[in-house]
Design an enzyme around this catalytic site. Sequence first.
Site, mmCIF file in Angstrom:
data_model
loop_
_atom_site.group_PDB
_atom_site.id
_atom_site.type_symbol
_atom_site.label_atom_id
_atom_site.label_comp_id
_atom_site.label_asym_id
_atom_site.label_seq_id
_atom_site.Cartn_x
_atom_site.Cartn_y
_atom_site.Cartn_z
ATOM 1 N N LEU A 86 10.508 5.926 0.453
ATOM 2 C CA LEU A 86 10.448 5.391 -0.910
ATOM 3 C C LEU A 86 10.925 6.416 -1.939
ATOM 4 O O LEU A 86 11.690 6.068 -2.846
ATOM 5 C CB LEU A 86 9.014 4.968 -1.238
ATOM 6 C CG LEU A 86 8.555 3.609 -0.719
ATOM 7 C CD1 LEU A 86 7.043 3.497 -0.821
ATOM 8 C CD2 LEU A 86 9.216 2.468 -1.505
ATOM 9 N N GLN A 133 0.408 -6.259 -3.674
ATOM 10 C CA GLN A 133 -0.847 -6.376 -2.925
ATOM 11 C C GLN A 133 -1.841 -5.335 -3.424
ATOM 12 O O GLN A 133 -2.997 -5.357 -3.019
ATOM 13 C CB GLN A 133 -0.591 -6.085 -1.438
ATOM 14 C CG GLN A 133 0.257 -7.110 -0.732
ATOM 15 C CD GLN A 133 0.590 -6.657 0.683
ATOM 16 O OE1 GLN A 133 1.267 -5.659 0.882
ATOM 17 N NE2 GLN A 133 0.122 -7.392 1.662
ATOM 18 N N ILE A 140 -4.276 -3.022 -5.894
ATOM 19 C CA ILE A 140 -5.264 -3.366 -6.917
ATOM 20 C C ILE A 140 -5.468 -2.199 -7.887
ATOM 21 O O ILE A 140 -6.440 -2.169 -8.621
ATOM 22 C CB ILE A 140 -6.620 -3.723 -6.275
ATOM 23 C CG1 ILE A 140 -7.092 -2.555 -5.380
ATOM 24 C CG2 ILE A 140 -6.533 -5.000 -5.459
ATOM 25 C CD1 ILE A 140 -8.560 -2.346 -5.436
ATOM 26 N N ALA A 154 0.803 -1.236 0.000
ATOM 27 C CA ALA A 154 0.000 0.000 0.000
ATOM 28 C C ALA A 154 0.834 1.283 0.000
ATOM 29 O O ALA A 154 0.419 2.291 -0.574
ATOM 30 C CB ALA A 154 -0.929 0.003 1.201
ATOM 31 N N SER A 158 4.015 -3.372 5.128
ATOM 32 C CA SER A 158 4.372 -3.624 6.526
ATOM 33 C C SER A 158 4.516 -5.125 6.776
ATOM 34 O O SER A 158 4.856 -5.535 7.884
ATOM 35 C CB SER A 158 3.333 -3.014 7.445
ATOM 36 O OG SER A 158 2.050 -3.440 7.047
ATOM 37 N N HIS A 208 -4.024 -9.745 -4.725
ATOM 38 C CA HIS A 208 -5.419 -9.509 -4.322
ATOM 39 C C HIS A 208 -6.328 -9.227 -5.514
ATOM 40 O O HIS A 208 -7.455 -8.775 -5.334
ATOM 41 C CB HIS A 208 -5.493 -8.358 -3.316
ATOM 42 C CG HIS A 208 -4.815 -8.680 -2.017
ATOM 43 N ND1 HIS A 208 -4.213 -7.738 -1.223
ATOM 44 C CD2 HIS A 208 -4.621 -9.866 -1.388
ATOM 45 C CE1 HIS A 208 -3.690 -8.334 -0.154
ATOM 46 N NE2 HIS A 208 -3.909 -9.622 -0.238
#
Length: 266
Positions: free
Chosen positions: A248, A115, A117, A34, A207, A133
């Site tokens: 990041l 993860q 979408i 995320a 995480s 996912h």
Amino acid sequence: MDGYAESPERFVPGFERLTTLIANSRRLRVFTGAGVSTLSGIPDFRGAHGVYTDPWHGMDVEDILSLDFFRENPKVFYQWAKDVWFHLEEYQPNIVHKVVAELERKGFSNGVYTQNIDMLHQRAGSKAVYEIHGSPFHNYCTQCGKHFSYEQIAPLVRSDILPVCDQCGGVIKPDIVFYGESLNRSLLERAWEDFGHADLCLVLGSSLTVQPAASLPRLTAQGGGRIVIVNAQPTDQDSFASLRFKDLSQVFVALSRWLETQPDRK
Ligand SMILES: [Zn+2]
């Protein structure tokens, strides 16, 4: 920079080790969560006051995203989803998506497991995107299985029209893993294989608390590979990491410049 950036004195030695690891790697695997999406302005689905954690019209979002609820109340699901999953074209890929795509294009990595979408890896140019996912790019009729694209479904959802199959009238469901649904088994097996054989695993913006994210870097470590984690918050897997960064943007702006100096591998 979002406040997690390190001073140059701290950052540069670690970053030089990172580029050495990438340059020497032959089986680099990338995993994104995320934190990579939030850099593009997409709300963190599971963060505090996220669109997954706050109640919506008095309902628990976890309930709205369960398979049983969807079968009974597809209209309510789509009312929730229209503001969350069907406006994704408003967001743009960021520096992380771009560098991850460039790592693949230059032959450094075999693609990316995510993860997320939001389809931003594809829009940045990544070819092999393994969406753990699922994604709203694919939608299926719950009765006959006919496929519908995001472009076919999104305009309907945004106009409050329940998307139904033109072939059989069945309700169409996005190919996103709902609560109560299992993850795609063959995708998981591929991830285990890939991360187990990786000589370098880059974990970006995750995480690492939910499966399979929690187990993938450990597989790399067990196989003798190195792990690099870039995440604002500490993760449960930090003790396995050879290198740990928080910001990041800081890492990927620098990585983008470094990658420009590297020849293609294929
Ligand atoms: Zn159908």
